[in-house]
Design a protein around this motif. Structure first.
Motif, PDB file in Angstrom:
ATOM      1  N   LYS A 180      45.824  32.173  32.632  1.00  0.00           N
ATOM      2  CA  LYS A 180      44.476  32.487  33.139  1.00  0.00           C
ATOM      3  C   LYS A 180      43.529  31.493  32.483  1.00  0.00           C
ATOM      4  O   LYS A 180      43.452  31.418  31.257  1.00  0.00           O
ATOM      5  CB  LYS A 180      44.095  33.919  32.777  1.00  0.00           C
ATOM      6  CG  LYS A 180      42.704  34.341  33.264  1.00  0.00           C
ATOM      7  CD  LYS A 180      42.542  35.853  33.157  1.00  0.00           C
ATOM      8  CE  LYS A 180      41.192  36.343  33.635  1.00  0.00           C
ATOM      9  NZ  LYS A 180      40.138  36.210  32.633  1.00  0.00           N
ATOM     10  N   GLN A 207      48.688  40.410  28.559  1.00  0.00           N
ATOM     11  CA  GLN A 207      48.001  39.136  28.319  1.00  0.00           C
ATOM     12  C   GLN A 207      48.017  38.810  26.833  1.00  0.00           C
ATOM     13  O   GLN A 207      47.718  39.667  25.994  1.00  0.00           O
ATOM     14  CB  GLN A 207      46.561  39.148  28.790  1.00  0.00           C
ATOM     15  CG  GLN A 207      46.030  37.711  28.731  1.00  0.00           C
ATOM     16  CD  GLN A 207      44.541  37.563  28.884  1.00  0.00           C
ATOM     17  OE1 GLN A 207      43.773  38.228  28.198  1.00  0.00           O
ATOM     18  NE2 GLN A 207      44.130  36.709  29.802  1.00  0.00           N
ATOM     19  N   ALA A 228      41.358  42.573  36.278  1.00  0.00           N
ATOM     20  CA  ALA A 228      41.325  41.593  35.186  1.00  0.00           C
ATOM     21  C   ALA A 228      41.552  42.225  33.815  1.00  0.00           C
ATOM     22  O   ALA A 228      41.172  43.376  33.585  1.00  0.00           O
ATOM     23  CB  ALA A 228      39.966  40.883  35.199  1.00  0.00           C
ATOM     24  N   ARG A 253      30.153  34.563  31.125  1.00  0.00           N
ATOM     25  CA  ARG A 253      30.652  35.193  32.360  1.00  0.00           C
ATOM     26  C   ARG A 253      29.572  35.226  33.417  1.00  0.00           C
ATOM     27  O   ARG A 253      29.783  35.718  34.504  1.00  0.00           O
ATOM     28  CB  ARG A 253      31.129  36.624  32.073  1.00  0.00           C
ATOM     29  CG  ARG A 253      32.364  36.702  31.200  1.00  0.00           C
ATOM     30  CD  ARG A 253      32.946  38.094  31.186  1.00  0.00           C
ATOM     31  NE  ARG A 253      32.202  39.019  30.346  1.00  0.00           N
ATOM     32  CZ  ARG A 253      32.475  39.266  29.056  1.00  0.00           C
ATOM     33  NH1 ARG A 253      33.471  38.647  28.478  1.00  0.00           N
ATOM     34  NH2 ARG A 253      31.763  40.118  28.364  1.00  0.00           N
ATOM     35  N   ARG A 310      34.785  43.178  36.221  1.00  0.00           N
ATOM     36  CA  ARG A 310      33.678  44.106  35.956  1.00  0.00           C
ATOM     37  C   ARG A 310      33.427  45.103  37.079  1.00  0.00           C
ATOM     38  O   ARG A 310      33.172  46.270  36.834  1.00  0.00           O
ATOM     39  CB  ARG A 310      32.402  43.310  35.642  1.00  0.00           C
ATOM     40  CG  ARG A 310      32.458  42.655  34.281  1.00  0.00           C
ATOM     41  CD  ARG A 310      31.416  41.592  34.125  1.00  0.00           C
ATOM     42  NE  ARG A 310      31.717  40.411  34.942  1.00  0.00           N
ATOM     43  CZ  ARG A 310      31.013  39.306  34.920  1.00  0.00           C
ATOM     44  NH1 ARG A 310      29.951  39.212  34.156  1.00  0.00           N
ATOM     45  NH2 ARG A 310      31.345  38.267  35.682  1.00  0.00           N
ATOM     46  N   MET A 331      43.619  41.295  26.082  1.00  0.00           N
ATOM     47  CA  MET A 331      44.290  40.205  25.378  1.00  0.00           C
ATOM     48  C   MET A 331      44.795  40.690  24.009  1.00  0.00           C
ATOM     49  O   MET A 331      44.064  41.330  23.257  1.00  0.00           O
ATOM     50  CB  MET A 331      43.343  39.035  25.156  1.00  0.00           C
ATOM     51  CG  MET A 331      44.000  37.913  24.382  1.00  0.00           C
ATOM     52  SD  MET A 331      42.936  36.505  24.129  1.00  0.00           S
ATOM     53  CE  MET A 331      41.690  37.167  23.060  1.00  0.00           C
TER      54      MET A 331
END
Ligand SMILES: Cc1cc2nc3c(=O)[nH]c(=O)nc-3n(C[C@H](O)[C@H](O)[C@H](O)COP(=O)(O)O)c2cc1C
Length: 319
Positions: A131, A62, A8, A178, A226, A35
């Motif tokens: 996403k 991203q 990710a 999250r 993670r 990002m």
């Protein structure tokens, strides 16, 4: 192209050094940049911002943003830089991102997202993916998510990476967002059932290759964040167990020694060694003496002789 496994995008984590390191552990996984706002890509110091090693490929960039023109310019630039996919972030819930009108808040504006995707696709031949979350706030998870996907799909997006929990836009920090909104994997499976022509990648709370294989019975891909960062050894199983590649022997010493030429060359270019070694901490998880190893690595500084010190670290802890 369908990527069955990806790491990710994570701000302050999946920078180019982290990705170079992850690529040593898995050849097949798709890796993502953190990002990057489209404005920074278009108007900022591109060469610095978008710099990466070709060894990181396949590598997706991203982006954040909601201005179709800027996103389209940023897409053109990304293609010139050789990325293999462009992903639009519709999942980040932070206050700052909401104020800038990008990230998860855009789940409420599928038409705008569709315009962005259309503009991006018009300026690049790369796959443009999204996403997102399964919803935000009071959005009803069934109807609204389907509507969002339908509208955005019509603009040409074929791949949706779905973090299987809602984002609550008020009162929760990004970290809480999250963890606190409940995971609903079945909702993501249902999406694939309803839109079998799409590539659906599931994300959120996945912590093992066994679990990834289970998800792959229902969706096209799995994305782990993670766990891959905190316990990167998990990535050494991906090529063999997810992609059926021949099993290769990987060990802590092999990985660390294989990073030496990279570290050497980066130090030569002025990179602080700790910008690289900070990403290695998870490698020592569960080992005897892990605390000392981490402490030693943290203490290696550019002012001393960092390379020599790193080699000393290797000789002390890894045979
Ligand atoms: C430190 C950190 C930074 C993150 N930054 C981004 C980001 O830049 N873009 C994004 O789409 N998601 C970001 N995320 C969310 C992850 O991509 C992922 O969706 C989330 O952590 C859930 O997956 P996991 O449970 O496997 O970690 C971030 C997550 C963490 C922990």
């Amino acid at each position: 192209m369908i990527h069955k496994f990806s790491v990710a995008p994570m701000m302050d984590r999946t920078d180019r050094h982290c990705r170079y390191f992850h690529r040593k552990l898995t050849q097949r996984s798709l890796l993502y940049t953190e990002m990057l706002h489209c404005n920074a890509i278009v108007r900022g110091d591109k060469n610095n911002l978008l710099k990466y090693s070709p060894k990181e490929q396949p590598l997706a960039i991203q982006m954040g943003g909601s201005d179709p023109i800027l996103l389209s310019e940023a897409s053109e630039i990304s293609e010139e830089f050789g990325f293999s996919e462009i992903n639009l972030n519709i999942g980040c819930p932070s206050d700052k991102v909401q104020k800038g009108k990008f990230g998860a808040v855009l789940m409420k504006e599928p038409e705008l997202v569709a315009r962005c995707i259309k503009a991006m696709k018009n300026s690049t031949s790369l796959p443009v993916t999204v996403k997102c979350r399964i919803g935000v706030d009071e959005m009803e998870e069934n109807r609204h998510l389907d509507e969002f996907i339908e509208v955005v799909h019509q603009s040409g997006c074929e791949t949706f990476i779905v973090h299987a929990r809602k984002a609550w836009l008020q009162g929760l920090s990004p970290k809480d967002n999250r963890e606190i909104p409940p995971l609903n994997y079945k909702r993501v499976y249902k999406l694939k059932e309803k839109f079998p022509q799409l590539n659906v990648v599931i994300n959120g709370g996945i912590t093992s290759i066994d679990d990834s294989l289970e998800h792959l019975k229902y969706v096209d891909g799995v994305m782990i964040g993670r766990k891959a960062y905190d316990d990167p050894f998990i990535l050494t199983e991906v090529d063999n167990r997810i992609y059926d590649e021949e099993k290769t022997f990987v060990s802590l010493d092999k990985i660390l020694v294989s990073l030496l030429p990279y570290i050497k060359s980066e130090i030569g270019n002025g990179t602080k060694i700790t910008h690289i070694t900070k990403h290695l901490m998870g490698l020592f998880k569960g080992l005897n003496g892990a605390k000392d190893m981490r402490k030693h690595l943290v203490s290696i500084d550019n002012d001393l002789d960092p390379l020599n010190n790193f080699e000393f670290f290797l000789s002390k802890y890894v045979a």
